[in-house]
Scaffold this active site. Structure first.
Site, PDB file in Angstrom:
ATOM      1  N   ASP A 299       1.211 152.704  34.203  1.00  0.00           N
ATOM      2  CA  ASP A 299       2.358 152.499  33.332  1.00  0.00           C
ATOM      3  C   ASP A 299       2.932 153.882  33.072  1.00  0.00           C
ATOM      4  OD1 ASP A 299       4.156 152.127  31.307  1.00  0.00           O
ATOM      5  OD2 ASP A 299       2.746 151.291  29.865  1.00  0.00           O
TER       6      ASP A 299
ATOM      7  N   LYS B 210      11.526 160.095  31.516  1.00  0.00           N
ATOM      8  CA  LYS B 210      11.837 158.800  32.129  1.00  0.00           C
ATOM      9  C   LYS B 210      13.294 158.404  31.891  1.00  0.00           C
ATOM     10  CE  LYS B 210       9.982 154.087  32.163  1.00  0.00           C
ATOM     11  NZ  LYS B 210       8.890 153.270  31.573  1.00  0.00           N
TER      12      LYS B 210
ATOM     13  N   GLU C  44       7.910 145.993  34.022  1.00  0.00           N
ATOM     14  CA  GLU C  44       6.979 146.089  32.898  1.00  0.00           C
ATOM     15  C   GLU C  44       6.746 144.760  32.181  1.00  0.00           C
ATOM     16  OE1 GLU C  44       8.692 149.457  30.896  1.00  0.00           O
ATOM     17  OE2 GLU C  44       8.006 150.791  32.489  1.00  0.00           O
TER      18      GLU C  44
ATOM     19  N   ASP D 100       9.983 143.824  25.197  1.00  0.00           N
ATOM     20  CA  ASP D 100       9.347 145.115  25.490  1.00  0.00           C
ATOM     21  C   ASP D 100      10.264 146.249  25.032  1.00  0.00           C
ATOM     22  OD1 ASP D 100       8.281 147.406  26.588  1.00  0.00           O
ATOM     23  OD2 ASP D 100       8.108 146.620  28.624  1.00  0.00           O
TER      24      ASP D 100
END
Lengths: 215, 636, 111
Positions: free
Chosen positions: B29, B91, B191, B213
């Site tokens: 992850d 990210k 994800e 999420d």
């Protein structure tokens, strides 16, 4: 069943060698019986692709069982450690299965596709003239109602009534296909298409109103 | 195959015809704030931890002109004192251009190279020029090393998760980062889908589920159907630039505004911008458990205090949370579902700890969300399960969709959609286009991704030109453009002129991606680094870590030795001496063992200092100073 | 699915029962799986099953319970499990009645 064969263009002699071990295979074989390797997907119509009889009243459970069952064996996730050739073939299979499932799971697209298979394609979504008086009147009335709808509640009511109409038409389409009355099926599918378009527009309006809240 | 003659064996004892050791693959992850690596064996996934038992690796990298980069906790410590050589939240920059970054009070928390806007961004850090891909590769290398240490074997393959709403450029950037880090990506998994996999397999969930999420930098909402081992995504949506970082941003902005009102304006340095964001983050985390607090900012040598209570915090973030709820509603509508039809809502991502988020999600779905698998770990666990399924074979089937529509530019800057959002992948669609001028021999194909009608409102993925079209009257050429999206969600576009059969296949190299030359140069550097003796590198790393701990402990003892009883202090000092001895020798394992022993001896001490520190903080001590004290830095 | 995924011949059923009795442990049946083999493609596996797997397809025929690993279902649909015995070898085999002129597994995927 002979009709299926005609539609899919399958011939009794349809054989080809396995790309890996050269064993003779049916063109439809997804795997080689001799070496177990995945084979290129055959050119099949969507029903044949999923091993289903070409019919409009297709039980969802059957469709899903076939789709999931085939994806379980053919999806690229099953070929992660394999050669690039096998990966590529699995990708082709999975893509074709997704396409078939996508068309067959939606009654409107399934009906249109069936007509196409029977050699009676509907006109393009916006092209072609509509000579169905009842449809024209109805479509215009609904469009006016949507344009005049004041609040979300009214739009939702309109969606609900369009959905009820669609359900009724679906039942009629089933009957028409069952009796091979393709002309009626085509007429009804055109209506269904209009209802779907209207519902989509109405939905977009509701969603648009929602996102406006915090803009 | 049908002639194979079989015997019945005891479960699991069927002999392997070829005794090949099945290769392992880990699940990663790669998060905005924290990253994790996990491994699944026999469908039991576990997060791989460092020597100190920490599963989460902060996605923070500190660069130094002379030394190899530091990743994780170490880098986060550097953030306090030398923010200018640290990169965090990288990210958010994956597959992005310079104009995509968010400034704080006119100041970016990064030094970026002034470069063409249509290129992947480059960061200036510690005298280096780095792309987000390289920074991510450093994080992935640290995770790979952690996995290798933990498993005592080489790890070269991984399933890496990406936000479902990541576009093609960001996905490609993630793949490139893995390649640089020496990892083969078996699959990019979305994800929320990974989270659903972990939930479904662990809890035996069946039916319709929503996964909400909210991570550090990205928001995803997916609706899935779970049935008999099939995880079918019905619809997905989100925002690749909305997460907990944005909450921090709002808090920091408010604090800076207050300063300005009090006459304490002034330009932020890059480092101060980073520190302001860090202080804001500490405030946010504090307000998850406490009702109010006070924090201190220091800009240009002048300090200011800022109070914030939970009502104020919630008022700040309410519009962002409302945006996630609107997106969730739209995704439900795309799936043709009413909120009540969803059987369970799974919360994923650290930002779902914020009470307002939980309340709003519960209100939308009319049920309390599920968070019984640690929201920080659930994605990595799902990735590990998928990695196992891909290498060892599994019965589960993940059927995912494209998050965004893909199309090409047509006349007048309009977009013609070729693949609609929420189409099951892999998918391929072809569309025919024609020439619009007599004798036209070339055609520009501009690939875009997004939902808007106009090209300018969508993300431009790539442009290429189909040349050599035979001259014909306008509208006579038939150019068939095929879009193919593979199981990783990556796009390939090919074009063919149908009357002549002239064809061109183009792998979409996103506008914000790296070109092949850059990639090769980076790979070469990476290989040279990897060529160093592995043992030596590990030994060096162990020494560096030990050195850091000793320094920190010295400082802590100087400040707070009073919190220790005499025998405790003696034990700690003895173990420190042992560690120094081990460091002088060449045995990495001895260093690690001595470090662990020291760590054990100091745990109580750390806890006491923490309590002590928090009491101080709630009295109004500057939190940034507190943080450095907690990190055992010398405050003077 | 109204029709069973596969069948078991009398001979095979007898053999399975005998083996289960000999094993003497409680058993949910036997499980048929499929496995990828490095260079030779796919092969079936047969194992005693302590319990039913979550996604196993269950076939009851001639008094034996056969659990089919979901990955194997596609290959086994329409087949018959038989027992073969001659001077040199003995064991279970899967006979595929749908195999026309050795033309493969895709053909046998009928439900």
């Amino acid at each position: 069943m002979s009709l299926d064969r005609v539609i899919s263009g399958e011939t009794a002699a349809g054989q080809r060698p396995c790309w890996s071990c050269q064993a003779p295979l049916s063109v439809r074989a997804a795997f080689c019986h001799a070496c177990g390797r995945i084979q290129p997907p055959a050119a099949l119509d969507h029903f044949r692709r999923l091993n289903l009889a070409p019919r409009f009243d297709l039980p969802t459970a059957d469709l899903e069982q076939q789709y999931f069952g085939l994806q379980r064996s053919l999806h690229p996730d099953r070929f992660a450690g394999k050669s690039s050739r096998e990966k590529a073939l699995s990708l082709q299979h999975a893509t074709a299965l997704n396409e078939a499932y996508d068309v067959l799971r939606q009654p409107l697209r399934r009906g249109e596709y069936l007509l196409e298979l029977r050699g009676r394609p509907l006109n393009g979504a916006d092209g072609g003239t509509i000579d169905d008086e009842e449809l024209l009147t109805q479509a215009m009335a609904m469009r006016e109602r949507l344009a005049d709808a004041a609040g979300e509640a009214e739009v939702l009511a309109l969606i609900a009534s369009a959905e009820a109409d669609a359900a009724a038409i679906l039942a009629e389409i089933e009957g028409a296909f069952a009796q091979e009355d393709l002309a009626s099926a085509a007429r009804l599918l055109t209506r269904l298409r209009y209802l779907a378009k209207l519902t989509a527009e109405a939905r977009a309006r509701v969603a648009g109103a929602g996102s406006g809240v915090q803009a | 195959m049908s002639l194979q003659i079989l015997e019945i064996f005891e479960p699991g004892e069927t002999p392997l015809p070829h005794a090949e050791a099945p290769g392992i693959a880990v699940g990663i992850d790669l998060g905005t704030t924290n990253s994790l690596v996990a491994l699944s064996r026999d469908a039991k996934p576990e997060v791989l931890r460092d020597a100190a038992g920490r599963g989460m690796l902060p996605s923070v990298v500190a660069y130094d002109a002379a030394r190899p980069p530091q990743v994780g906790e170490e880098a986060r410590r550097v953030l306090l004192d030398e923010p200018e050589r640290v990169v965090s939240s990288v990210k958010r920059l994956m597959g992005r251009g310079a104009r995509d970054i968010k400034a704080l009070a006119g100041r970016l928390p990064y030094e970026i190279e002034p470069d063409a806007a249509e290129r992947m961004i480059r960061l200036k850090v510690a005298g280096k020029s780095l792309t987000p891909v390289e920074v991510s590769a450093d994080i992935l290398r640290a995770l790979k090393a952690r996995a290798e240490t933990s498993l005592a074997r080489e790890v070269t393959r991984a399933v890496i998760t990406v936000p479902a709403y990541f576009d093609d450029a960001a996905r490609t950037a993630t793949r490139d980062a893995a390649r640089l880090a020496g990892l083969e990506v078996l699959r990019l998994v979305n994800e929320p889908t990974a989270a659903a996999l972990a939930y479904g397999l662990d809890r035996g969930a069946e039916g319709l589920y929503a996964v909400y999420d909210l991570g550090g930098g990205t928001f995803d909402i997916s609706v899935l159907r779970l049935e008999k081992g099939v995880f079918q995504v019905l619809a997905t949506g989100g925002d690749a630039a909305l997460g907990g970082d944005d909450f921090d941003h709002l808090i920091a902005q408010q604090f800076l505004r207050q300063r300005e009102e009090d006459g304490g304006g002034g330009d932020l340095s890059v480092g101060e911008a980073k520190q302001a964001l860090l202080t804001a983050r500490i405030a946010k985390e504090c307000l998850t458990e406490h009702t109010d607090g006070e924090w201190m900012l220091e800009v240009g040598g002048r300090q200011s205090r800022h109070r914030l209570d939970i009502a104020g915090f919630e008022a700040l973030i309410a519009p962002l949370v409302a945006r996630t709820i609107t997106t969730a509603k739209a995704v439900l509508a795309d799936a043709g579902l009413a909120p009540g039809e969803v059987k369970g809502v799974v919360l994923v991502g650290g930002s779902t700890r914020v009470p307002l988020v939980r309340r709003e999600v519960a209100a939308l779905f009319g049920r309390a969300p599920l968070a019984d698998i640690d929201p920080d770990e659930v994605v990595a666990l799902g990735a590990a399960l998928q990695a196992e399924a891909l290498t060892g074979g599994g019965d589960t089937l993940l059927l995912d969709v494209t998050p965004l529509s893909l199309g090409i530019e047509t006349m007048g800057g309009l977009v013609e959609k070729v693949i609609a959002r929420n189409t099951a992948i892999p998918a391929a669609r072809a569309q025919e286009f024609t020439t619009y001028q007599d004798g036209q021999t070339a055609m520009m194909i501009h690939v875009v991704q997004g939902e808007r009608e106009l090209v300018a409102q969508n993300r431009s993925l790539a442009r290429f030109e189909l040349q050599g079209i035979p001259p014909m009257v306008a509208g006579a050429a038939r150019i068939r453009v095929t879009f193919a999206v593979d199981a990783d969600g990556l796009l390939t576009v090919s074009a063919e002129e149908r009357t002549t059969g002239l064809s061109q296949a183009v792998v979409v190299k996103p506008s914000y991606g790296l070109d092949e030359e850059e990639m090769i140069a980076m790979l070469r550097t990476a290989m040279e680094n990897a060529g160093e003796d592995m043992v030596l590198r590990l030994l060096t790393e162990a020494r560096v870590e030990a050195e850091r701990v000793l320094l920190a402990l010295d400082a802590a003892l100087k400040a707070d030795a009073g919190l220790l009883a005499a025998p405790e202090l003696a034990t700690i000092e003895r173990r420190m001496a042992l560690l120094r001895q081990a460091m002088a020798a060449e045995d990495r394992h001895a260093i690690t063992a001595a470090l662990e022993a020291l760590d054990q001896a100091t745990q109580d001490f750390a806890a006491r200092r923490m309590d002590h520190g928090i009491r101080q903080a709630l009295k109004g001590v500057a939190l940034d100073r507190l943080a450095s004290r907690l990190e055992a830095e010398d405050p003077s | 699915m109204a029709q069973a995924a596969m069948h078991v011949t009398e001979a095979a059923a007898e053999r399975v029962k005998a083996l289960l009795a000999k094993r003497g442990k409680p058993c949910a049946g036997i499980r048929v799986g499929i496995r990828t083999v490095g260079c030779s493609g796919l092969s079936y596996t047969l194992e005693y099953a302590e319990e039913k797997g979550r996604f196993d397809e269950v076939v009851e025929d001639k008094g034996v319970t056969v659990l089919i690993d979901p990955k194997a279902v596609m290959f086994l649909l329409g087949t018959t499990m038989d027992w073969t015995e001659d001077k040199t070898k003995q064991g279970f085999i899967f006979v595929n009645p749908n195999e026309k002129g050795r033309c493969g597994c895709g053909e046998s995927f009928h439900v």
